[in-house]
Motif scaffolding. Sequence first.
Motif, PDB file in Angstrom:
ATOM      1  N   LEU A   9       0.849  -1.181   0.000  1.00 52.55           N
ATOM      2  CA  LEU A   9       0.000   0.000   0.000  1.00 52.55           C
ATOM      3  C   LEU A   9       0.882   1.227   0.000  1.00 52.55           C
ATOM      4  CD1 LEU A   9      -1.224   2.407   2.001  1.00 52.55           C
ATOM      5  CD2 LEU A   9      -2.838   1.390   0.409  1.00 52.55           C
ATOM      6  N   SER A  10       0.574   2.177  -0.855  1.00 50.05           N
ATOM      7  CA  SER A  10       1.237   3.471  -0.731  1.00 50.05           C
ATOM      8  C   SER A  10       0.277   4.557  -1.190  1.00 50.05           C
ATOM      9  CB  SER A  10       2.554   3.526  -1.513  1.00 50.05           C
ATOM     10  OG  SER A  10       3.321   4.604  -1.007  1.00 50.05           O
ATOM     11  N   GLN A  13       0.042  12.570  -2.150  1.00 48.73           N
ATOM     12  CA  GLN A  13      -0.873  13.705  -2.055  1.00 48.73           C
ATOM     13  C   GLN A  13      -1.063  14.347  -3.425  1.00 48.73           C
ATOM     14  OE1 GLN A  13      -0.871  16.458   1.178  1.00 48.73           O
ATOM     15  NE2 GLN A  13       0.709  15.316   2.264  1.00 48.73           N
ATOM     16  N   VAL A  44      -4.382  10.791  -1.887  1.00 47.76           N
ATOM     17  CA  VAL A  44      -4.970  11.098  -0.583  1.00 47.76           C
ATOM     18  C   VAL A  44      -5.377  12.566  -0.466  1.00 47.76           C
ATOM     19  CG1 VAL A  44      -4.007   9.115   0.657  1.00 47.76           C
ATOM     20  CG2 VAL A  44      -2.612  11.149   0.429  1.00 47.76           C
ATOM     21  N   HIS A  47      -5.716  14.093   3.121  1.00 49.43           N
ATOM     22  CA  HIS A  47      -4.443  14.570   3.677  1.00 49.43           C
ATOM     23  C   HIS A  47      -4.110  15.980   3.184  1.00 49.43           C
ATOM     24  CE1 HIS A  47      -3.480  10.386   4.924  1.00 49.43           C
ATOM     25  NE2 HIS A  47      -2.756  11.004   5.817  1.00 49.43           N
ATOM     26  N   TYR A 133      -2.846  14.047  11.153  1.00 45.63           N
ATOM     27  CA  TYR A 133      -2.459  13.491   9.852  1.00 45.63           C
ATOM     28  C   TYR A 133      -1.866  12.074   9.933  1.00 45.63           C
ATOM     29  CZ  TYR A 133       0.568  13.772   5.579  1.00 45.63           C
ATOM     30  OH  TYR A 133       1.231  13.553   4.405  1.00 45.63           O
ATOM     31  N   GLN A 137      -2.926   8.457   8.126  1.00 44.95           N
ATOM     32  CA  GLN A 137      -1.984   7.645   7.353  1.00 44.95           C
ATOM     33  C   GLN A 137      -1.980   6.196   7.859  1.00 44.95           C
ATOM     34  OE1 GLN A 137       1.804   9.479   6.588  1.00 44.95           O
ATOM     35  NE2 GLN A 137       2.675   7.624   5.706  1.00 44.95           N
ATOM     36  N   ASP A 140      -4.980   4.535   6.466  1.00 47.26           N
ATOM     37  CA  ASP A 140      -4.780   4.184   5.042  1.00 47.26           C
ATOM     38  C   ASP A 140      -4.065   2.848   4.906  1.00 47.26           C
ATOM     39  OD1 ASP A 140      -5.635   6.775   4.426  1.00 47.26           O
ATOM     40  OD2 ASP A 140      -3.604   7.560   4.107  1.00 47.26           O
ATOM     41  N   ILE A 141      -3.086   2.657   5.760  1.00 49.74           N
ATOM     42  CA  ILE A 141      -2.220   1.480   5.655  1.00 49.74           C
ATOM     43  C   ILE A 141      -2.879   0.249   6.262  1.00 49.74           C
ATOM     44  CG2 ILE A 141      -0.013   0.505   6.435  1.00 49.74           C
ATOM     45  CD1 ILE A 141       1.052   3.472   6.426  1.00 49.74           C
ATOM     46  N   VAL A 149       5.040  -1.088   2.777  1.00 47.75           N
ATOM     47  CA  VAL A 149       4.687   0.274   2.384  1.00 47.75           C
ATOM     48  C   VAL A 149       5.911   0.933   1.751  1.00 47.75           C
ATOM     49  CG1 VAL A 149       3.764   2.494   3.178  1.00 47.75           C
ATOM     50  CG2 VAL A 149       3.104   0.388   4.350  1.00 47.75           C
ATOM     51  N   GLN A 155       9.298   9.303   5.626  1.00 51.06           N
ATOM     52  CA  GLN A 155       8.048   8.758   6.178  1.00 51.06           C
ATOM     53  C   GLN A 155       8.294   7.659   7.210  1.00 51.06           C
ATOM     54  OE1 GLN A 155       4.912   9.978   5.605  1.00 51.06           O
ATOM     55  NE2 GLN A 155       6.080  11.593   4.603  1.00 51.06           N
ATOM     56  N   HIS A 158       6.389   8.063  10.501  1.00 56.13           N
ATOM     57  CA  HIS A 158       4.953   7.821  10.373  1.00 56.13           C
ATOM     58  C   HIS A 158       4.652   6.318  10.287  1.00 56.13           C
ATOM     59  CE1 HIS A 158       4.060  12.099   8.655  1.00 56.13           C
ATOM     60  NE2 HIS A 158       4.145  12.074   9.966  1.00 56.13           N
TER      61      HIS A 158
HETATM   62  N1  TRP Z   1       2.396  11.110   4.213  1.00 58.09           N
HETATM   63  C1  TRP Z   1       2.721  10.625   2.896  1.00 58.09           C
HETATM   64  C2  TRP Z   1       3.620  11.661   2.205  1.00 58.09           C
HETATM   65  O1  TRP Z   1       3.520  12.817   2.467  1.00 58.09           O
HETATM   66  C3  TRP Z   1       1.496  10.397   2.061  1.00 58.09           C
HETATM   67  C4  TRP Z   1       0.670   9.286   2.606  1.00 58.09           C
HETATM   68  C5  TRP Z   1      -0.583   9.381   3.137  1.00 58.09           C
HETATM   69  C6  TRP Z   1       1.034   7.920   2.627  1.00 58.09           C
HETATM   70  N2  TRP Z   1      -1.032   8.159   3.484  1.00 58.09           N
HETATM   71  C7  TRP Z   1      -0.088   7.236   3.192  1.00 58.09           C
HETATM   72  C8  TRP Z   1       2.171   7.216   2.234  1.00 58.09           C
HETATM   73  C9  TRP Z   1      -0.049   5.861   3.376  1.00 58.09           C
HETATM   74  C10 TRP Z   1       2.185   5.822   2.412  1.00 58.09           C
HETATM   75  C11 TRP Z   1       1.087   5.169   2.983  1.00 58.09           C
HETATM   76  O2  TRP Z   1       4.395  11.267   1.352  1.00 58.09           O
END
Ligand code: TRP
Length: 336
Positions: A9-10, A13, A44, A47, A133, A137, A140-141, A149, A155, A158
């Motif tokens: 998953l990736s 923005q 996304v 985001h 934020y 994220q 999402d994952i 990922v 990242q 995160h």
């Molecule tokens: N925060 C990531 C970035 O700025 C973007 C992102 C949002 C992301 N949700 C995610 C990346 C989930 C990987 C998985 O690049």
Amino acid sequence: MSNNKKNVLSAIQPTGDIHLGNYLGAVKNWVRLQEMYNCTYGVVDYHAMTMPYKAKNLRENTWKMIFQLLACGVKAENLFIQSMIPEHAELCWILGNVCSYGELSRMTQFKDKTSQLKDTDKDAFISSGLFYYPVMQAADILIYHADFVPVGKDQEQHLELSRNIAQRFNHQFGKEYFTHPEPLYTESAKIMSLANPEKKMSKSLGEKHYVNIFGDEARIRKQVKSAVTDTGDSNGEMSTGVANLFALLKATGREAAHASLSIDFTEGNLKYSDLKHELAEGLVAMCQPIKERYTEINNNKKEYKNQIKQSSAEIRKVAAQTLREVKELTGIMNAK
Ligand code: TRP
């Protein structure tokens, strides 16, 4: 997702154009991973609301990002738009309760973005969305039970938070439910700005710093021609600027030219104009088919939009299933 392949998953923005740094650093890798994994990739837009933006541009930029990803070779069936899957926001709320205020306060990207906003305006509005934020994220994952990922080093924190959230959730609700997502770092070199090779190529630095892969050929050639090489006495060591040009040349797949110019460098007779010439040719050739696909997509926007609405609806089924199970585990009502 009924085969034995691992889940990837990736997300990206919707920032406008995909530039060369995004392409070589991330998107090209996304395309390659589709051969080996069950890939799910998101644009996304939720985001993107966390920093100041114009409502009128967001939707346009979201579609533009989708079209550009398709042009780069991401398959429609693997792509979704975040806001078309409201379960992300729902899971985000639930996960926020197994993530502490302290953890979020330690996120360096939040601190960086806050100071960036305050640099332009000392009274700048810092939204709590920006603070939250990383929980979005994580949603999402985790919602797709991602094993891997693909992300850049920026990242890392995160992703570690996503793992902590998964672990805490599993512990609190007494089941090994969420998968612990692992990062998949790209081997490709970090692409630096052509105008200031000390900085990562980024749109926010300004026009002359990034190469627009959808832009016209003449601009690409001109940018390469004026790329910064040596800024001072380097004592025979390769400067950051020249190293960046070599890295880029390699990324365009011009192995032979890369090898022979590297020898020129070691022997002390590298002509920058030769390096730049090869690089410009390599970049133009690399962008050509991508630009052609982009034109074709732009001529059939409606059809491609429908494909993405459909793929988002399919991907949503996976997200909805996760959410039903999460509601069971957490004691929240399930409508059906
Ligand atoms: N925060 C990531 C970035 O700025 C973007 C992102 C949002 C992301 N949700 C995610 C990346 C989930 C990987 C998985 O690049």
